[in-house]
Motif scaffolding. Structure first.
Motif, PDB file in Angstrom:
ATOM      1  N   PHE A 244      11.784   2.821 -32.222  1.00 55.25           N
ATOM      2  CA  PHE A 244      10.900   3.523 -31.450  1.00 55.25           C
ATOM      3  C   PHE A 244      11.384   4.179 -30.107  1.00 55.25           C
ATOM      4  CE2 PHE A 244       7.430   3.541 -28.069  1.00 55.25           C
ATOM      5  CZ  PHE A 244       6.423   3.965 -28.879  1.00 55.25           C
ATOM      6  N   LEU A 245      12.441   3.581 -29.600  1.00 54.33           N
ATOM      7  CA  LEU A 245      12.864   4.363 -28.521  1.00 54.33           C
ATOM      8  C   LEU A 245      13.795   5.492 -28.664  1.00 54.33           C
ATOM      9  CD1 LEU A 245      14.339   1.259 -26.218  1.00 54.33           C
ATOM     10  CD2 LEU A 245      12.345   2.708 -25.893  1.00 54.33           C
ATOM     11  N   ILE A 246      14.348   5.426 -29.950  1.00 45.70           N
ATOM     12  CA  ILE A 246      15.269   6.727 -30.562  1.00 45.70           C
ATOM     13  C   ILE A 246      14.091   7.814 -30.705  1.00 45.70           C
ATOM     14  CG2 ILE A 246      16.295   7.629 -32.441  1.00 45.70           C
ATOM     15  CD1 ILE A 246      17.792   4.919 -32.559  1.00 45.70           C
ATOM     16  N   LYS A 247      12.812   7.581 -31.231  1.00 42.15           N
ATOM     17  CA  LYS A 247      11.737   8.577 -31.551  1.00 42.15           C
ATOM     18  C   LYS A 247      11.535   9.144 -30.273  1.00 42.15           C
ATOM     19  CE  LYS A 247       7.436   8.690 -33.488  1.00 42.15           C
ATOM     20  NZ  LYS A 247       7.483   9.384 -34.770  1.00 42.15           N
ATOM     21  N   VAL A 248      11.285   8.340 -29.155  1.00 43.43           N
ATOM     22  CA  VAL A 248      10.784   8.831 -27.827  1.00 43.43           C
ATOM     23  C   VAL A 248      11.973   9.891 -27.237  1.00 43.43           C
ATOM     24  CG1 VAL A 248      10.054   8.309 -25.537  1.00 43.43           C
ATOM     25  CG2 VAL A 248       9.202   7.095 -27.510  1.00 43.43           C
ATOM     26  N   VAL A 249      12.946   9.049 -27.123  1.00 38.53           N
ATOM     27  CA  VAL A 249      14.181   9.805 -26.263  1.00 38.53           C
ATOM     28  C   VAL A 249      14.563  11.017 -26.985  1.00 38.53           C
ATOM     29  CG1 VAL A 249      16.530   9.256 -25.457  1.00 38.53           C
ATOM     30  CG2 VAL A 249      14.879   7.645 -25.382  1.00 38.53           C
ATOM     31  N   SER A 250      14.724  10.898 -28.381  1.00 39.95           N
ATOM     32  CA  SER A 250      15.704  12.196 -29.188  1.00 39.95           C
ATOM     33  C   SER A 250      14.629  13.361 -28.917  1.00 39.95           C
ATOM     34  CB  SER A 250      15.893  11.642 -30.569  1.00 39.95           C
ATOM     35  OG  SER A 250      16.488  12.813 -31.145  1.00 39.95           O
ATOM     36  N   GLY A 251      13.416  13.054 -29.181  1.00 38.19           N
ATOM     37  CA  GLY A 251      12.258  14.272 -29.308  1.00 38.19           C
ATOM     38  C   GLY A 251      11.629  14.565 -28.018  1.00 38.19           C
ATOM     39  N   PHE A 252      12.154  13.899 -26.879  1.00 42.12           N
ATOM     40  CA  PHE A 252      11.536  14.521 -25.732  1.00 42.12           C
ATOM     41  C   PHE A 252      11.933  15.703 -25.160  1.00 42.12           C
ATOM     42  CE2 PHE A 252      11.027  14.017 -21.117  1.00 42.12           C
ATOM     43  CZ  PHE A 252       9.701  13.996 -20.736  1.00 42.12           C
ATOM     44  N   PRO A 253      13.326  15.999 -25.011  1.00 44.41           N
ATOM     45  CA  PRO A 253      13.767  17.503 -24.865  1.00 44.41           C
ATOM     46  C   PRO A 253      13.149  18.400 -25.539  1.00 44.41           C
ATOM     47  CG  PRO A 253      15.673  15.830 -24.905  1.00 44.41           C
ATOM     48  CD  PRO A 253      14.433  15.049 -25.705  1.00 44.41           C
ATOM     49  N   SER A 254      12.982  18.518 -26.830  1.00 41.04           N
ATOM     50  CA  SER A 254      12.513  19.531 -27.552  1.00 41.04           C
ATOM     51  C   SER A 254      10.969  19.688 -27.099  1.00 41.04           C
ATOM     52  CB  SER A 254      12.572  19.426 -29.279  1.00 41.04           C
ATOM     53  OG  SER A 254      12.134  18.212 -29.488  1.00 41.04           O
ATOM     54  N   ARG A 309      20.072  10.053 -39.020  1.00 35.51           N
ATOM     55  CA  ARG A 309      21.456  10.622 -38.059  1.00 35.51           C
ATOM     56  C   ARG A 309      21.699  12.127 -38.230  1.00 35.51           C
ATOM     57  NH1 ARG A 309      23.394   5.476 -40.633  1.00 35.51           N
ATOM     58  NH2 ARG A 309      23.811   3.916 -38.907  1.00 35.51           N
ATOM     59  N   ALA A 310      21.137  12.486 -39.593  1.00 33.35           N
ATOM     60  CA  ALA A 310      21.323  14.093 -39.945  1.00 33.35           C
ATOM     61  C   ALA A 310      20.425  14.779 -38.805  1.00 33.35           C
ATOM     62  CB  ALA A 310      20.804  14.561 -41.168  1.00 33.35           C
ATOM     63  N   GLY A 311      19.036  14.227 -38.555  1.00 34.81           N
ATOM     64  CA  GLY A 311      18.081  14.906 -37.829  1.00 34.81           C
ATOM     65  C   GLY A 311      18.764  14.911 -36.302  1.00 34.81           C
ATOM     66  N   VAL A 312      19.139  13.958 -35.918  1.00 36.20           N
ATOM     67  CA  VAL A 312      19.632  14.001 -34.401  1.00 36.20           C
ATOM     68  C   VAL A 312      20.930  14.807 -34.256  1.00 36.20           C
ATOM     69  CG1 VAL A 312      20.688  12.558 -32.539  1.00 36.20           C
ATOM     70  CG2 VAL A 312      18.854  11.632 -34.048  1.00 36.20           C
ATOM     71  N   LEU A 313      21.728  14.737 -35.455  1.00 38.61           N
ATOM     72  CA  LEU A 313      23.009  15.753 -35.240  1.00 38.61           C
ATOM     73  C   LEU A 313      22.388  17.128 -35.337  1.00 38.61           C
ATOM     74  CD1 LEU A 313      26.033  16.036 -35.746  1.00 38.61           C
ATOM     75  CD2 LEU A 313      25.853  16.070 -38.000  1.00 38.61           C
ATOM     76  N   VAL A 314      21.438  17.486 -36.070  1.00 38.02           N
ATOM     77  CA  VAL A 314      21.021  18.792 -36.014  1.00 38.02           C
ATOM     78  C   VAL A 314      20.540  19.188 -34.693  1.00 38.02           C
ATOM     79  CG1 VAL A 314      19.372  20.499 -37.168  1.00 38.02           C
ATOM     80  CG2 VAL A 314      20.800  18.985 -38.487  1.00 38.02           C
ATOM     81  N   PHE A 315      19.891  18.254 -34.058  1.00 38.31           N
ATOM     82  CA  PHE A 315      19.389  18.290 -32.788  1.00 38.31           C
ATOM     83  C   PHE A 315      20.530  18.873 -31.646  1.00 38.31           C
ATOM     84  CE2 PHE A 315      15.095  15.921 -32.551  1.00 38.31           C
ATOM     85  CZ  PHE A 315      14.369  16.963 -32.151  1.00 38.31           C
ATOM     86  N   VAL A 316      21.711  18.171 -31.958  1.00 39.36           N
ATOM     87  CA  VAL A 316      22.815  18.459 -31.141  1.00 39.36           C
ATOM     88  C   VAL A 316      23.059  19.847 -31.178  1.00 39.36           C
ATOM     89  CG1 VAL A 316      25.081  17.934 -30.448  1.00 39.36           C
ATOM     90  CG2 VAL A 316      23.472  16.105 -30.807  1.00 39.36           C
ATOM     91  N   ALA A 402      22.749  16.951 -24.362  1.00 41.10           N
ATOM     92  CA  ALA A 402      23.292  15.868 -23.865  1.00 41.10           C
ATOM     93  C   ALA A 402      22.585  14.491 -24.207  1.00 41.10           C
ATOM     94  CB  ALA A 402      23.279  15.841 -22.242  1.00 41.10           C
ATOM     95  N   THR A 403      21.409  14.743 -24.281  1.00 41.86           N
ATOM     96  CA  THR A 403      20.158  13.274 -24.878  1.00 41.86           C
ATOM     97  C   THR A 403      20.864  13.208 -26.284  1.00 41.86           C
ATOM     98  OG1 THR A 403      18.652  14.250 -23.437  1.00 41.86           O
ATOM     99  CG2 THR A 403      18.225  12.597 -25.122  1.00 41.86           C
ATOM    100  N   ASN A 404      20.873  14.112 -27.183  1.00 42.75           N
ATOM    101  CA  ASN A 404      21.194  13.569 -28.457  1.00 42.75           C
ATOM    102  C   ASN A 404      22.470  13.250 -28.853  1.00 42.75           C
ATOM    103  OD1 ASN A 404      18.287  13.897 -30.377  1.00 42.75           O
ATOM    104  ND2 ASN A 404      18.295  15.553 -28.701  1.00 42.75           N
ATOM    105  N   VAL A 405      23.368  13.674 -28.037  1.00 46.22           N
ATOM    106  CA  VAL A 405      24.824  13.162 -28.090  1.00 46.22           C
ATOM    107  C   VAL A 405      24.893  11.924 -27.823  1.00 46.22           C
ATOM    108  CG1 VAL A 405      27.203  13.117 -27.249  1.00 46.22           C
ATOM    109  CG2 VAL A 405      26.078  15.163 -27.806  1.00 46.22           C
ATOM    110  N   LEU A 406      24.176  11.263 -26.954  1.00 46.44           N
ATOM    111  CA  LEU A 406      24.100   9.829 -26.439  1.00 46.44           C
ATOM    112  C   LEU A 406      22.972   9.214 -27.583  1.00 46.44           C
ATOM    113  CD1 LEU A 406      23.219   9.985 -22.605  1.00 46.44           C
ATOM    114  CD2 LEU A 406      25.494   9.501 -23.677  1.00 46.44           C
ATOM    115  N   VAL A 407      22.304   9.640 -28.191  1.00 45.01           N
ATOM    116  CA  VAL A 407      21.339   8.885 -29.314  1.00 45.01           C
ATOM    117  C   VAL A 407      22.191   8.946 -30.417  1.00 45.01           C
ATOM    118  CG1 VAL A 407      19.298   9.223 -30.651  1.00 45.01           C
ATOM    119  CG2 VAL A 407      19.091   9.658 -28.343  1.00 45.01           C
ATOM    120  N   LEU A 408      22.973   9.912 -30.772  1.00 44.92           N
ATOM    121  CA  LEU A 408      23.713   9.891 -31.972  1.00 44.92           C
ATOM    122  C   LEU A 408      24.963   8.665 -31.939  1.00 44.92           C
ATOM    123  CD1 LEU A 408      24.129  11.194 -34.451  1.00 44.92           C
ATOM    124  CD2 LEU A 408      25.827  12.723 -33.635  1.00 44.92           C
ATOM    125  N   LEU A 409      25.485   8.622 -30.830  1.00 45.19           N
ATOM    126  CA  LEU A 409      26.407   7.516 -30.479  1.00 45.19           C
ATOM    127  C   LEU A 409      25.898   6.016 -30.718  1.00 45.19           C
ATOM    128  CD1 LEU A 409      28.237   8.767 -27.238  1.00 45.19           C
ATOM    129  CD2 LEU A 409      28.992   8.893 -29.791  1.00 45.19           C
TER     130      LEU A 409
END
Length: 424
Positions: A244-254, A309-316, A402-409
């Motif tokens: 749930f936190l990944i859903k919130v944090v990763s999508g917030f910048p976009s 993981r692929a979705g977050v990588l493409v976000f980066v 920056a946000t999605n690099v941290l999420v990807l890690l």
């Protein structure tokens, strides 16, 4: 007393499903969502003009949007709990009746003979219960096998594309030909028809219909609809809070970028209203294809963890490209990647979260997921406006990168499920 054996369970399921088969109920859910989204985009096409006609400035319009976001943020989890306890028929009917009240107020606000400003500020009240999409997601999650859930939820992207394109066209055409009141009146009639369809055709409950998803009947809830402890307890179940936190944090910048998009399209891309409409339609077509077709195909070959993981990588990658873009052509080139990431993030996390809770709580979980977008709409105008005014468009790309690099890690260290088995 509980049913005795499989035969009793199947008999209860058939009774709850009514005369429609499982696939017919799912198709009806898609139709109702497409109708709801068509009315939503009709509303989007007239709201700026209505507020201007009533003499409201951009600040007042921003307050109105914030009120929408706050009430939908608060109403999402409560509506989801209501859906779990009272079933799909009650959830859909309540959502469309609330939407009917909303469009009645909107149509009345367009009338010169009525106090339009007061009616406009009353609009957010029924919006707290307008959650047809989470209701449809609950039905689809209840009726789909775990291994098919991502594809089934992904097909809602087709409904989104249909709603975006048809709603935008209808709203613009009807308002130009017959005035601003016409789209609101058409939406009112459409939602009343949808409420009747929901009450007469949607089964009372879809809980326990799938063989993979036994559930308690909705008539005997363990806690009340407004029990916030019961709602928040879902987040403490194993595997729920990190996703749930990944859903919130990763999508917030976009989400911040999309909130500011109307201003960016005018100031940065130098687009007029028609060109901005074409760009929005392109976004809708991309979402319809990627979420409705591509995500479903990929989910049959790759695990949900790999897709996330692929979705977050493409976000980066998109974030880096967004920081460097200088015109609308550059944005069109990166838009497929942006849409893919948004669709993968939303579909996969919704699927994973509904599998991590009992079937009797899928509606509540999806209500929590539905609160993420209103949270962005509530914070977005203030945060996005401050960032845009201080640093310009590139800051949205920097923040997303920056946000999605941290999420990807975090994702690479997080043990995501490789199988689609439901967790009980």
């Amino acid at each position: 007393m509980r049913g005795t054996g499989a035969a009793g369970g199947h008999g209860q399921s058939s009774s709850r499903m009514g005369s429609l088969g499982r696939s017919q109920v799912v198709i009806l859910s898609y139709v109702l969502v497409a109708l709801e989204l068509t009315c939503l985009f009709m509303r989007f096409s007239i709201m700026p003009y209505l507020t201007r006609q009533l003499g409201l400035d951009s600040v007042a319009f921003g307050y109105l949007q914030t009120a929408f976001g706050v009430l939908q943020l608060l109403g999402g989890p409560v509506f989801g709990r209501f859906a779990d306890q009272h079933g799909a028929r009650a959830a859909f009917t309540l959502s469309f009746l609330a939407a009917s009240a909303f469009y009645l107020l909107l149509a009345a606000a367009c009338s010169p003979a009525l106090p339009g400003v007061a009616l406009l500020y009353a609009l957010p009240l029924p919006a707290a219960l307008m959650h047809g999409l989470p209701a449809a997601q609950m039905v689809i999650a209840d009726l789909s096998a775990p291994e098919e859930r991502s594809a089934a939820l992904g097909r809602l992207g087709l409904c989104f594309g249909v709603g975006m394109i048809s709603g935008s066209l209808l709203g613009g055409t009807l308002s130009a030909a017959c005035g601003l009141q016409c789209p609101a009146s058409v939406a009112l009639v459409a939602n009343l028809v949808a409420a009747v369809l929901s009450f007469t055709c949607v089964p009372i409950s879809t809980k326990g219909v799938s063989a993979d998803a036994p559930a308690a009947p909705p008539g005997r809830p363990d806690a009340g609809v407004f029990d916030l402890k019961a709602i928040s307890r879902l987040l403490l179940r194993p595997g729920v809070l990190p996703v749930f936190l990944i859903k919130v944090v990763s999508g917030f910048p976009s989400g911040l970028f999309m909130v500011m998009f109307s201003i960016i399209s005018m100031d940065f891309f130098q687009l007029d209203a028609a060109e901005a409409g074409y760009l929005t339609s392109f976004f809708g077509v991309l979402q319809m294809v990627i979420q409705g077709v591509v995500i479903g195909r990929l989910s049959s070959y790759f695990s949900e963890g790999a897709l996330l993981r692929a979705g977050v990588l493409v976000f980066v990658v998109v974030g880096l490209a967004m920081a460097l873009m200088s015109n609308v052509f550059h944005f069109c080139l990166l838009m497929p990647g942006l849409v893919f990431s948004l669709c993968a993030l939303n579909v996969v996390t919704d699927s994973m979260l509904t599998k991590a809770v009992p079937a009797s709580d899928t509606g509540t979980m999806l209500g929590l997921c539905a609160s993420v977008q209103p949270l962005t709409r509530t914070l977005g105008p203030t945060v996005g406006g401050l960032l845009y005014r201080s640093f310009g468009v590139p800051i949205f790309g920097h923040v997303q990168f920056a946000t999605n690099v941290l999420v990807l890690l975090v994702l690479w260290r997080l043990p995501l499920p490789q199988k689609t088995d439901k967790v009980w």
